[in-house]
Design a protein around this motif. Structure first.
Motif, PDB file in Angstrom:
ATOM      1  N   GLY A 108       0.838  -1.200   0.000  1.00 21.90           N
ATOM      2  CA  GLY A 108       0.000   0.000   0.000  1.00 21.90           C
ATOM      3  C   GLY A 108       0.872   1.249   0.000  1.00 21.90           C
ATOM      4  N   GLY A 109       0.304   2.321  -0.517  1.00 24.48           N
ATOM      5  CA  GLY A 109       1.049   3.567  -0.602  1.00 24.48           C
ATOM      6  C   GLY A 109       1.428   4.106   0.771  1.00 24.48           C
ATOM      7  N   LYS A 110       0.532   3.915   1.730  1.00 27.45           N
ATOM      8  CA  LYS A 110       0.761   4.412   3.094  1.00 27.45           C
ATOM      9  C   LYS A 110       2.103   3.906   3.631  1.00 27.45           C
ATOM     10  N   SER A 126       6.441  12.182  -5.233  1.00 25.00           N
ATOM     11  CA  SER A 126       5.119  12.461  -5.786  1.00 25.00           C
ATOM     12  C   SER A 126       4.170  11.366  -5.319  1.00 25.00           C
ATOM     13  N   ASP A 127       3.179  11.764  -4.550  1.00 26.84           N
ATOM     14  CA  ASP A 127       2.160  10.812  -4.095  1.00 26.84           C
ATOM     15  C   ASP A 127       1.034  10.873  -5.125  1.00 26.84           C
ATOM     16  N   PHE A 128       0.981   9.832  -5.977  1.00 27.87           N
ATOM     17  CA  PHE A 128       0.084   9.850  -7.150  1.00 27.87           C
ATOM     18  C   PHE A 128      -1.117   8.935  -6.912  1.00 27.87           C
ATOM     19  N   TYR A 179       2.630   5.002  -6.459  1.00 33.08           N
ATOM     20  CA  TYR A 179       1.394   4.713  -7.204  1.00 33.08           C
ATOM     21  C   TYR A 179       0.681   3.550  -6.529  1.00 33.08           C
ATOM     22  N   THR A 180      -0.557   3.735  -6.154  1.00 36.28           N
ATOM     23  CA  THR A 180      -1.300   2.680  -5.457  1.00 36.28           C
ATOM     24  C   THR A 180      -2.423   2.131  -6.340  1.00 36.28           C
ATOM     25  N   LEU A 181      -2.759   0.869  -6.144  1.00 40.28           N
ATOM     26  CA  LEU A 181      -3.904   0.294  -6.848  1.00 40.28           C
ATOM     27  C   LEU A 181      -5.211   0.552  -6.099  1.00 40.28           C
ATOM     28  N   SER A 182      -5.116   1.113  -4.885  1.00 38.20           N
ATOM     29  CA  SER A 182      -6.288   1.279  -4.022  1.00 38.20           C
ATOM     30  C   SER A 182      -7.426   2.026  -4.694  1.00 38.20           C
ATOM     31  N   LYS A 183      -7.085   3.106  -5.394  1.00 44.15           N
ATOM     32  CA  LYS A 183      -8.142   3.963  -5.928  1.00 44.15           C
ATOM     33  C   LYS A 183      -8.425   3.627  -7.389  1.00 44.15           C
TER      34      LYS A 183
HETATM   35  N1  PLP Z   1      -1.912   9.156  -0.478  1.00 46.11           N
HETATM   36  C1  PLP Z   1      -3.077   9.781  -0.389  1.00 46.11           C
HETATM   37  C2  PLP Z   1      -3.131  11.231  -0.695  1.00 46.11           C
HETATM   38  C3  PLP Z   1      -4.227   9.079   0.002  1.00 46.11           C
HETATM   39  O1  PLP Z   1      -5.385   9.739   0.112  1.00 46.11           O
HETATM   40  C4  PLP Z   1      -4.124   7.713   0.291  1.00 46.11           C
HETATM   41  C5  PLP Z   1      -5.289   6.949   0.760  1.00 46.11           C
HETATM   42  O2  PLP Z   1      -6.290   7.432   1.155  1.00 46.11           O
HETATM   43  C6  PLP Z   1      -2.870   7.105   0.158  1.00 46.11           C
HETATM   44  C7  PLP Z   1      -1.802   7.857  -0.217  1.00 46.11           C
HETATM   45  C8  PLP Z   1      -2.588   5.687   0.512  1.00 46.11           C
HETATM   46  O3  PLP Z   1      -3.373   4.736  -0.035  1.00 46.11           O
HETATM   47  P1  PLP Z   1      -2.999   3.220   0.145  1.00 46.11           P
HETATM   48  O4  PLP Z   1      -2.212   3.035   1.404  1.00 46.11           O
HETATM   49  O5  PLP Z   1      -4.312   2.520   0.197  1.00 46.11           O
HETATM   50  O6  PLP Z   1      -2.199   2.836  -1.052  1.00 46.11           O
END
Ligand code: PLP
Length: 394
Positions: free
Chosen positions: A107-109, A210-212, A241-245
């Motif tokens: 995850g991006g977090k 860059s948080d994309f 880059y995350t697949l979450s969204k």
């Molecule tokens: N960056 C931003 C700006 C976000 O809003 C989020 C999730 O809400 C994330 C990163 C991290 O997403 P994830 O950890 O699900 O990849």
């Protein structure tokens, strides 16, 4: 529990962690739901639609494959990193070496928190947007770093003004975060911003991150630009880059860091000490998301765009005016006179059963606004606006 009664003495970094601002709002919202009230929660950022079928099918198939029951390679399967490179080539025209310029993240977090620990010694400075995504603060706090806030305001198009960073902070800055399409303001960045960022980062020896996260979500026919499209970006930074969204995969925990080889090597090194990469079947399904049909992404963006339009029509009817978001699935709406973002959010919950996120939770410069998510049906969004309208505040 009263901390003085604790039997253990945790490390100082545990008390340095930022407070979870939204926890109390979530509690109040849960209490309202438990009391049987019909709460419309527009305060969170959790995608409401399911993961595309082809991805779920790929996971089912891969779960049966004994190859994936074993430890995966430490830095993730090559097929997944190749899938990332393919997507970046197709979507952004960016050439990425899958072996050296892609790291697989939980995850991006996780990546956003790790990168501060990789880059910052105690006392080092990280430049963060204000308002901004609170996970940046968490990583900096864990590393013992210091934040220098870059105000994002309507007047500057919600883009940081690098010329305004105090000289003493600049001298100690080693890392910076930016995020477009932006959470919480929903702004998107022009190519000129990324060009300025490459120059600024190179001049001051700062790693640009860059948080994309909302990279796929741009409206009115505009596709958001990747930072890595900018000449020189790979020399000064990475993109997360995350697949979450993009694929409604928030629960799957899959993201990537893409860019500068030295930083990718450090991320993999750090992760060698924490993890043995993601479950192989999840990696397999993630590769399917990236290389399979992309119609679901187009449909998702169309869904958010029509929700945005439905909400903004309803907001116009009640006299609540704001610019329409250009990207992300958030709306950044000004609070009416006489309220702070927190008192206004409390009022909406208490009197309209609508939850919004107060801007102050994203930083001091967020305080004139609340963030509303487009993660409910058009009908619920209209209903929320109508309920707020009945309070007669606009
Ligand atoms: N960056 C931003 C700006 C976000 O809003 C989020 C999730 O809400 C994330 C990163 C991290 O997403 P994830 O950890 O699900 O990849």
């Amino acid at each position: 529990m009263n901390e003085s009664k604790l039997r253990f003495r945790p490390a100082d970094r545990m008390t340095a962690l930022p407070k979870q601002f939204f926890a109390s709002l979530v509690q109040k919202a849960n209490a309202a739901v438990a009391a049987g009230r019909d709460v419309i929660n527009l305060g969170q950022g959790n995608p409401d639609r399911p993961t595309p079928d082809n991805v779920v099918r790929a996971l089912r198939e891969a779960a049966d494959n004994p190859q994936f029951h074993r430890y995966p390679p430490f830095s993730g399967f090559s097929f997944l990193k190749e899938a990332v490179a393919k997507r970046y080539k197709e979507d952004y025209g960016v050439t990425v070496d899958p072996q050296t310029q892609v790291a697989v993240l939980f995850g991006g977090k996780t990546g956003l928190v790790e990168i501060s620990q990789i880059m910052l010694n105690p006392g080092d400075v990280c430049l963060v947007p204000d308002p901004g995504y609170p996970d940046y603060w968490s990583g900096v706090a864990l590393a013992g770093g210091r934040m220098s806030f870059m105000p994002l305001t309507e007047a500057n198009g919600y883009l940081p003004d690098y010329g305004a960073v105090p000289a003493q902070d600049l001298a100690k800055a080693k890392l910076m975060f930016f995020n477009y399409p932006n959470n919480p303001t929903s702004a998107v960045a022009p190519a000129s911003f990324y060009k300025d960022t490459v120059e600024f980062a190179a001049k001051h020896g700062i790693l640009a991150v860059s948080d994309f996260a909302y990279g796929a979500i741009g409206f009115d026919g505009n596709r958001p630009i990747s930072f890595l499209e900018t000449p020189g970006a790979m020399d000064v930074g990475i993109e997360i880059y995350t697949l979450s969204k993009t694929y409604n995969m928030a629960g799957w925990r899959v993201a990537f860091a893409i860019g500068n080889e030295e930083i990718i090597r450090l991320i993999n090194l750090m992760q060698d000490h924490y993890y043995v990469s993601l479950f192989g079947a999840v990696q397999y399904a993630a590769a399917e998301a990236l290389t399979g049909p992309q119609d679901s992404v187009r449909q998702l963006v169309a869904t958010y765009e029509s929700r945005r339009d439905a909400l903004f029509d309803a907001l116009a009817d009640i006299g609540w005016r704001a610019p329409k978001p250009a990207g992300s699935f958030f709306c950044w709406l000004p609070v009416p006179g006489g309220y702070t973002s927190a008192t206004f959010a409390d009022k909406l919950l208490a009197e309209a059963d609508v939850v919004v996120a107060p801007g102050i939770g994203f930083g001091d410069h967020g305080d004139g606004y609340v963030r509303v998510g487009l993660l409910s049906s058009e009908e619920r969004l209209r209903e929320a606006a109508a309920r707020i309208g009945r309070l007669g505040l606009f």
